[in-house]
Design a protein around this motif. Structure first.
Motif, PDB file in Angstrom:
ATOM      1  N   LEU A   1       0.829  -1.205   0.000  1.00  0.00           N
ATOM      2  CA  LEU A   1       0.000   0.000   0.000  1.00  0.00           C
ATOM      3  C   LEU A   1       0.864   1.255   0.000  1.00  0.00           C
ATOM      4  CD1 LEU A   1      -2.818  -0.956   2.548  1.00  0.00           C
ATOM      5  CD2 LEU A   1      -3.028  -0.735   0.065  1.00  0.00           C
ATOM      6  N   GLU A   2       1.961   1.211   0.731  1.00  0.00           N
ATOM      7  CA  GLU A   2       2.881   2.351   0.762  1.00  0.00           C
ATOM      8  C   GLU A   2       3.466   2.592  -0.628  1.00  0.00           C
ATOM      9  OE1 GLU A   2       6.954   3.828   3.095  1.00  0.00           O
ATOM     10  OE2 GLU A   2       6.147   1.816   3.418  1.00  0.00           O
ATOM     11  N   LEU A   3       3.869   1.513  -1.295  1.00  0.00           N
ATOM     12  CA  LEU A   3       4.415   1.625  -2.646  1.00  0.00           C
ATOM     13  C   LEU A   3       3.376   2.196  -3.606  1.00  0.00           C
ATOM     14  CD1 LEU A   3       6.661   1.060  -4.704  1.00  0.00           C
ATOM     15  CD2 LEU A   3       5.780  -1.284  -4.908  1.00  0.00           C
ATOM     16  N   PHE A   4       2.146   1.702  -3.510  1.00  0.00           N
ATOM     17  CA  PHE A   4       1.075   2.190  -4.378  1.00  0.00           C
ATOM     18  C   PHE A   4       0.801   3.671  -4.121  1.00  0.00           C
ATOM     19  CE2 PHE A   4      -3.495   3.084  -4.891  1.00  0.00           C
ATOM     20  CZ  PHE A   4      -3.629   2.842  -6.259  1.00  0.00           C
ATOM     21  N   ALA A   5       0.827   4.071  -2.845  1.00  0.00           N
ATOM     22  CA  ALA A   5       0.517   5.457  -2.481  1.00  0.00           C
ATOM     23  C   ALA A   5       1.556   6.425  -3.034  1.00  0.00           C
ATOM     24  CB  ALA A   5       0.417   5.592  -0.962  1.00  0.00           C
ATOM     25  N   ILE A   6       2.842   6.067  -2.931  1.00  0.00           N
ATOM     26  CA  ILE A   6       3.863   6.997  -3.404  1.00  0.00           C
ATOM     27  C   ILE A   6       3.881   7.069  -4.934  1.00  0.00           C
ATOM     28  CG2 ILE A   6       5.275   6.700  -1.336  1.00  0.00           C
ATOM     29  CD1 ILE A   6       7.131   4.910  -2.914  1.00  0.00           C
ATOM     30  N   ILE A   7       3.615   5.947  -5.599  1.00  0.00           N
ATOM     31  CA  ILE A   7       3.539   5.974  -7.065  1.00  0.00           C
ATOM     32  C   ILE A   7       2.334   6.801  -7.515  1.00  0.00           C
ATOM     33  CG2 ILE A   7       3.141   4.557  -9.124  1.00  0.00           C
ATOM     34  CD1 ILE A   7       4.803   2.378  -7.840  1.00  0.00           C
ATOM     35  N   LEU A   8       1.204   6.646  -6.821  1.00  0.00           N
ATOM     36  CA  LEU A   8       0.009   7.416  -7.145  1.00  0.00           C
ATOM     37  C   LEU A   8       0.251   8.907  -6.930  1.00  0.00           C
ATOM     38  CD1 LEU A   8      -3.015   7.297  -7.939  1.00  0.00           C
ATOM     39  CD2 LEU A   8      -3.541   7.177  -5.489  1.00  0.00           C
ATOM     40  N   PHE A   9       0.963   9.240  -5.869  1.00  0.00           N
ATOM     41  CA  PHE A   9       1.250  10.644  -5.595  1.00  0.00           C
ATOM     42  C   PHE A   9       2.137  11.244  -6.678  1.00  0.00           C
ATOM     43  CE2 PHE A   9       4.020  13.893  -3.639  1.00  0.00           C
ATOM     44  CZ  PHE A   9       3.055  14.826  -3.313  1.00  0.00           C
ATOM     45  N   VAL A  10       3.183  10.522  -7.085  1.00  0.00           N
ATOM     46  CA  VAL A  10       4.079  11.023  -8.138  1.00  0.00           C
ATOM     47  C   VAL A  10       3.324  11.150  -9.457  1.00  0.00           C
ATOM     48  CG1 VAL A  10       6.155  10.516  -9.487  1.00  0.00           C
ATOM     49  CG2 VAL A  10       6.140  10.103  -7.024  1.00  0.00           C
ATOM     50  N   TRP A  11       2.433  10.187  -9.732  1.00  0.00           N
ATOM     51  CA  TRP A  11       1.606  10.270 -10.944  1.00  0.00           C
ATOM     52  C   TRP A  11       0.740  11.527 -10.918  1.00  0.00           C
ATOM     53  CZ3 TRP A  11      -3.882   9.871 -10.917  1.00  0.00           C
ATOM     54  CH2 TRP A  11      -4.472   9.833 -12.185  1.00  0.00           C
ATOM     55  N   PHE A  12       0.139  11.823  -9.777  1.00  0.00           N
ATOM     56  CA  PHE A  12      -0.746  12.976  -9.662  1.00  0.00           C
ATOM     57  C   PHE A  12       0.048  14.285  -9.685  1.00  0.00           C
ATOM     58  CE2 PHE A  12      -2.942  16.135  -6.984  1.00  0.00           C
ATOM     59  CZ  PHE A  12      -4.139  16.248  -7.685  1.00  0.00           C
ATOM     60  N   ALA A  13       1.129  14.347  -8.935  1.00  0.00           N
ATOM     61  CA  ALA A  13       1.901  15.589  -8.812  1.00  0.00           C
ATOM     62  C   ALA A  13       2.748  15.857 -10.043  1.00  0.00           C
ATOM     63  CB  ALA A  13       2.782  15.539  -7.568  1.00  0.00           C
ATOM     64  N   GLY A  14       3.211  14.804 -10.714  1.00  0.00           N
ATOM     65  CA  GLY A  14       4.055  14.984 -11.886  1.00  0.00           C
ATOM     66  C   GLY A  14       5.525  14.869 -11.544  1.00  0.00           C
ATOM     67  N   LYS A  15       6.291  14.364 -12.500  1.00  0.00           N
ATOM     68  CA  LYS A  15       7.717  14.161 -12.271  1.00  0.00           C
ATOM     69  C   LYS A  15       8.473  15.487 -12.237  1.00  0.00           C
ATOM     70  CE  LYS A  15      11.923  12.841 -14.618  1.00  0.00           C
ATOM     71  NZ  LYS A  15      12.288  14.278 -14.731  1.00  0.00           N
ATOM     72  N   SER A  16       9.273  15.637 -11.211  1.00  0.00           N
ATOM     73  CA  SER A  16      10.257  16.709 -11.124  1.00  0.00           C
ATOM     74  C   SER A  16      11.555  16.052 -10.669  1.00  0.00           C
ATOM     75  CB  SER A  16       9.820  17.788 -10.132  1.00  0.00           C
ATOM     76  OG  SER A  16       9.786  17.264  -8.812  1.00  0.00           O
ATOM     77  N   PRO A  17      12.718  16.663 -10.933  1.00  0.00           N
ATOM     78  CA  PRO A  17      13.976  16.020 -10.515  1.00  0.00           C
ATOM     79  C   PRO A  17      14.019  15.648  -9.040  1.00  0.00           C
ATOM     80  CG  PRO A  17      14.444  17.812 -12.023  1.00  0.00           C
ATOM     81  CD  PRO A  17      12.964  17.874 -11.728  1.00  0.00           C
ATOM     82  N   SER A  18      13.546  16.554  -8.171  1.00  0.00           N
ATOM     83  CA  SER A  18      13.599  16.272  -6.733  1.00  0.00           C
ATOM     84  C   SER A  18      12.607  15.178  -6.342  1.00  0.00           C
ATOM     85  CB  SER A  18      13.313  17.545  -5.936  1.00  0.00           C
ATOM     86  OG  SER A  18      12.050  18.089  -6.285  1.00  0.00           O
ATOM     87  N   LEU A  19      11.432  15.182  -6.948  1.00  0.00           N
ATOM     88  CA  LEU A  19      10.429  14.167  -6.610  1.00  0.00           C
ATOM     89  C   LEU A  19      10.823  12.808  -7.173  1.00  0.00           C
ATOM     90  CD1 LEU A  19       7.787  13.787  -5.134  1.00  0.00           C
ATOM     91  CD2 LEU A  19       6.569  14.269  -7.253  1.00  0.00           C
ATOM     92  N   PHE A  20      11.436  12.791  -8.353  1.00  0.00           N
ATOM     93  CA  PHE A  20      11.877  11.518  -8.929  1.00  0.00           C
ATOM     94  C   PHE A  20      13.014  10.934  -8.107  1.00  0.00           C
ATOM     95  CE2 PHE A  20      14.072   8.909 -12.207  1.00  0.00           C
ATOM     96  CZ  PHE A  20      13.020   8.048 -12.489  1.00  0.00           C
ATOM     97  N   ARG A  21      13.892  11.784  -7.586  1.00  0.00           N
ATOM     98  CA  ARG A  21      14.944  11.301  -6.690  1.00  0.00           C
ATOM     99  C   ARG A  21      14.334  10.647  -5.468  1.00  0.00           C
ATOM    100  NH1 ARG A  21      15.513  11.975  -1.569  1.00  0.00           N
ATOM    101  NH2 ARG A  21      15.066  14.204  -1.761  1.00  0.00           N
ATOM    102  N   ALA A  22      13.336  11.296  -4.903  1.00  0.00           N
ATOM    103  CA  ALA A  22      12.677  10.738  -3.721  1.00  0.00           C
ATOM    104  C   ALA A  22      11.986   9.428  -4.049  1.00  0.00           C
ATOM    105  CB  ALA A  22      11.669  11.748  -3.170  1.00  0.00           C
ATOM    106  N   LEU A  23      11.369   9.349  -5.237  1.00  0.00           N
ATOM    107  CA  LEU A  23      10.705   8.114  -5.647  1.00  0.00           C
ATOM    108  C   LEU A  23      11.705   6.972  -5.784  1.00  0.00           C
ATOM    109  CD1 LEU A  23       8.233   6.538  -6.683  1.00  0.00           C
ATOM    110  CD2 LEU A  23       8.753   7.416  -8.967  1.00  0.00           C
ATOM    111  N   LEU A  24      12.845   7.238  -6.401  1.00  0.00           N
ATOM    112  CA  LEU A  24      13.863   6.198  -6.567  1.00  0.00           C
ATOM    113  C   LEU A  24      14.364   5.703  -5.212  1.00  0.00           C
ATOM    114  CD1 LEU A  24      16.009   7.573  -9.552  1.00  0.00           C
ATOM    115  CD2 LEU A  24      14.478   5.597  -9.574  1.00  0.00           C
ATOM    116  N   CYS A  25      14.657   6.619  -4.313  1.00  0.00           N
ATOM    117  CA  CYS A  25      15.135   6.216  -2.981  1.00  0.00           C
ATOM    118  C   CYS A  25      14.074   5.389  -2.250  1.00  0.00           C
ATOM    119  CB  CYS A  25      15.497   7.449  -2.159  1.00  0.00           C
ATOM    120  SG  CYS A  25      16.980   8.319  -2.724  1.00  0.00           S
TER     121      CYS A  25
END
Length: 426
Positions: free
Chosen positions: A242-266
């Motif tokens: 659920l945590e994985l789904f939530a963060i992917i959903l948030f990035v999908w909604f907010a949109g990729k930015s360099p700082s957010l993509f870094r956070a997603l990868l980590c």
């Protein structure tokens, strides 16, 4: 030192990669280069697909900027040719905001086109070259009028249109909440269209710009909430999913930015390693691996300031947080010492970069981050809760907005207080 690099075995190759990259020894192909049979100076109309979220320009420039993947251009003689490359499209602010709440402009009356300008939209418009920018920054066009705007057919296009509609409806709800909605909109979608200018400036002067830039803090809030709720109801294993789904959903909604993509990868590295029971060693290894993956997929991000500040801040936290917090906890409570230690570590790495780029930095950010960040956490969690109530019970929306206004006023006054701390200038 040997033991340090042995425990953080991925850090050294990543540092070498960064040295080669920023010294120019490794050349990255320019993905933004304009290519067409029609010279750039003769272009009068363009077609392409939006590949990023619209961004309202700051500094008095009344325009909205959006990244466009070019597919076709034409000249004044009607000659049409295929085009390649990425471009920055500047849309007049009053045209972009026609359909946004509280942003109706009569200047475009009779010229309106039914469009939903967001990531994934396929655009056809009259435009002229704005200026040719430096290498790696692409070419720019000024939009004169939008002829058509639609989303592609099929699953991908439907998902992109759904995302755009969700963002629009969320914007409308946040507009009804006034200043509190403007801040929550910035924190959850990356859009600062309704953030009060004086508040945005105060965040910057207080050294709190990173709070408004979508990054690891936002992902940790969303992921942590999903994990906590899931752990109590369905168990730890499913909670991780659920945590994985939530963060992917948030990035999908907010949109990729360099700082957010870094956070997603980590986050992905940490979650996948925990799920597969793989030992990655220290957090520095995860950061180094994220850096290598990031520049492999999006090499041009490495030259974005948000990329450099994001990786630099986390590197500083991981390197100096423990040392700083140990010295501070002998004087103040541990929770406060940990917060100040993290802020100090981030400032150590990012301060030289801020001085170089902006000629100034806010040392008060060390204290303001430690004080304001916990209140931002409460604000975001409360906002998510009240949004869900407003969606389920629309008649409760005004009452929820009033409750959020109380938290907002407290945060605003706190940020104004820290904004009075003098900046360091060179």
């Amino acid at each position: 030192m040997v033991n340090f690099f042995r425990n953080n075995f991925l850090l050294f190759p990543s540092l070498l990669l960064a040295i080669f990259l920023y010294s120019g020894l490794v050349k990255i192909p320019d993905q933004d280069f304009y290519s067409s049979l029609i010279p750039l100076k003769d272009v009068v109309s363009i077609e392409g697909q939006a590949i990023g979220n619209p961004t309202v320009m700051q500094g008095g420039m009344k325009a909205c900027k959006i990244r466009l993947l070019l597919t076709q251009v034409s000249d004044k003689n009607g000659l049409v040719a295929k085009a390649d490359g990425r471009a920055e499209l500047f849309v007049p602010l009053d045209l972009y905001q026609i359909y946004q709440p509280g942003k109706l402009y009569s200047a475009w009356r009779g010229k309106k086109t039914n469009f939903l300008l967001d990531k994934g939209a396929v655009l056809s418009l009259d435009a002229k070259p704005f200026f040719s920018t430096k290498e790696k920054e692409g070419d720019s066009f000024k939009c004169l009028s939008i002829k058509s705007c639609h989303f592609k057919k099929g699953i991908v296009g439907s998902v992109q249109k759904t995302r755009a509609l969700c963002r629009l409806h969320f914007t409308r709800l946040m507009f009804a909440w006034g200043g509190a909605g403007g801040l929550l909109l910035a924190l959850l979608s990356g859009s600062r269209s309704y953030l009060e200018n004086e508040v945005a400036n105060a965040f910057r002067q207080a050294g709190l710009s990173h709070v408004l830039a979508l990054s690891g803090m936002h992902l940790s809030l969303i992921g942590g909430l999903a994990f906590s709720l899931g752990k109590k109801s369905v168990g730890k294993k499913i909670a991780q999913a659920l945590e994985l789904f939530a963060i992917i959903l948030f990035v999908w909604f907010a949109g990729k930015s360099p700082s957010l993509f870094r956070a997603l990868l980590c986050s992905l590295i940490a979650l996948i390693s925990a799920f597969l029971k793989i030992k990655t060693g220290s957090s520095l290894n995860a950061l180094a691996l994220a850096f290598a993956i990031h520049i492999s997929f999006f090499p041009n991000d490495a030259f974005e300031l948000s990329f450099q500040l994001s990786y630099g801040a986390l590197l500083g936290i991981l390197l100096f947080n423990e040392i700083a917090s140990k010295n501070l906890t002998s004087l103040i409570p541990r929770s406060a010492g940990d917060s100040l230690g993290a802020s100090t570590g981030a400032q150590i790495i990012t301060m030289p970069l801020s001085l170089k780029v902006f000629g100034a930095c806010a040392p008060g950010g060390i204290l303001s981050s430690a004080v304001v960040s916990p209140f931002i956490t409460i604000f975001v969690y409360s906002g998510i809760f009240f949004v869900l109530i407003s969606l389920a019970l629309p008649f409760m929306a005004p009452l929820c907005g009033g409750a959020m206004a109380f938290f907002y006023d407290f945060i605003k006054e706190s940020v104004f207080f820290f904004a009075n701390i003098p900046c360091l200038k060179i």
